[in-house]
Design an enzyme around this catalytic site. Structure first.
Site, PDB file in Angstrom:
ATOM      1  N   GLU A 138       0.801  -1.228   0.000  1.00  0.00           N
ATOM      2  CA  GLU A 138       0.000   0.000   0.000  1.00  0.00           C
ATOM      3  C   GLU A 138       0.834   1.278   0.000  1.00  0.00           C
ATOM      4  O   GLU A 138       0.308   2.353  -0.285  1.00  0.00           O
ATOM      5  CB  GLU A 138      -0.963   0.009   1.194  1.00  0.00           C
ATOM      6  CG  GLU A 138      -2.072  -1.021   1.107  1.00  0.00           C
ATOM      7  CD  GLU A 138      -1.732  -2.325   1.809  1.00  0.00           C
ATOM      8  OE1 GLU A 138      -2.636  -3.131   2.046  1.00  0.00           O
ATOM      9  OE2 GLU A 138      -0.534  -2.528   2.122  1.00  0.00           O
ATOM     10  N   HIS A 175      -4.244   1.855   7.185  1.00  0.00           N
ATOM     11  CA  HIS A 175      -4.952   0.926   8.066  1.00  0.00           C
ATOM     12  C   HIS A 175      -3.924   0.299   8.996  1.00  0.00           C
ATOM     13  O   HIS A 175      -2.721   0.500   8.830  1.00  0.00           O
ATOM     14  CB  HIS A 175      -5.669  -0.173   7.262  1.00  0.00           C
ATOM     15  CG  HIS A 175      -4.748  -1.087   6.539  1.00  0.00           C
ATOM     16  ND1 HIS A 175      -4.123  -0.730   5.345  1.00  0.00           N
ATOM     17  CD2 HIS A 175      -4.288  -2.332   6.833  1.00  0.00           C
ATOM     18  CE1 HIS A 175      -3.352  -1.711   4.937  1.00  0.00           C
ATOM     19  NE2 HIS A 175      -3.414  -2.696   5.831  1.00  0.00           N
TER      20      HIS A 175
END
Length: 265
Positions: free
Chosen positions: A10, A117
């Site tokens: 990510e 996250h």
């Protein structure tokens, strides 16, 4: 010199939406390649700095993302998930000289990466000794358990800044910056060049200066997005359930914190 690399996706240059990080989506194949190229650049930088062995943990989602045919012959790789509490660091031990992190993203609740996250989407915040932790926080402390310093990280600019709070002398390459759901990013070619150079430089400095000190004791607090999740895993031995969405666990050994995370997150 032996080097351990934990590779996520990510924080890879250019990545902006979840379809680019999820196996089975058309966009994933392109960004899987960029993830691999950044990892290979880190391996090449490590070799240029004198590394004789490089062990890579494919640490995103399925654990089966990196394109193996692109990896140099001197690399060995850990794929999929063993179930061990070291999770994204599985394979590390005290024989390694340094730990590196590629494609890393900032923690849940931050706005420096649209895909920010912490471990899963069910966690709104995870705290270690009162400080909100990222996956990097957990992994750098895991490495420190083995006496291995964390010397380099590539990922979004926010994650790079956060990494330096725990390890001020860590080398970083900011691949992108988040603006709400948008990103401003290096190109893949620029990111690869910066990572290769950054890793070589980081491994050529005093590695011991990048070893964070472990506390004498630890308090883990996990705040879930849904109280049902908290209730479901509140039965882990030693866990307290002080609020509907919150669990607390205390231990003197960080491995016990990792073991709790393995089962309650």
């Amino acid at each position: 010199m032996k080097v351990f690399i934990s590779a996520d996706i990510e924080g890879t240059a250019g990545i902006t939406v979840w379809d680019e990080a999820r196996k089975g989506h058309a966009a994933y194949e392109e960004f899987r390649e960029y993830m691999t190229d950044e990892l290979v650049a880190a391996c090449e930088g490590a070799k240029a700095a004198g590394a004789k062995e490089v062990l890579v943990k494919d640490a995103h989602s399925t654990g089966r993302n990196l394109i193996l045919s692109k990896l140099p012959a001197y690399v060995t790789i850990v794929r999929d998930w063993s179930g061990h509490p070291d999770m994204m660091m599985f394979g590390i031990d005290d024989s390694f000289s340094a730990a590196l992190y590629t494609g890393y993203h900032n923690k849940a609740g931050t706005d420096t990466n649209p895909l920010a996250h912490t471990l899963t989407g069910t966690v709104s915040r995870l705290l270690i000794n009162g400080e909100v932790a990222s996956e990097y926080t957990l992994n750098a402390l895991c490495a420190a358990r083995y006496g291995v310093p964390s010397v380099f990280l590539s990922g979004d600019a926010g994650m790079c800044a956060e990494a330096k709070l725990l390890v001020p002398r860590i080398g970083t390459v900011a691949t992108s910056e988040g603006f709400g759901p948008a990103t401003r990013s290096l190109t893949p070619k620029a990111s690869v060049a910066a990572i290769r150079a950054g890793v070589e430089e980081a491994l050529s400095r005093d590695l011991k200066s990048c070893l964070p000190k472990l506390a004498d004791s630890f308090e883990l607090v996990v705040e879930y997005t849904n109280p049902h999740e908290a209730y479901r895993v509140s039965w882990y031995p030693g866990v307290e359930h002080p609020a509907p969405r919150t669990l607390r666990f205390r231990a003197s050994d960080f491995f016990e914190i990792q073991r709790a995370i393995r089962f309650i997150v």
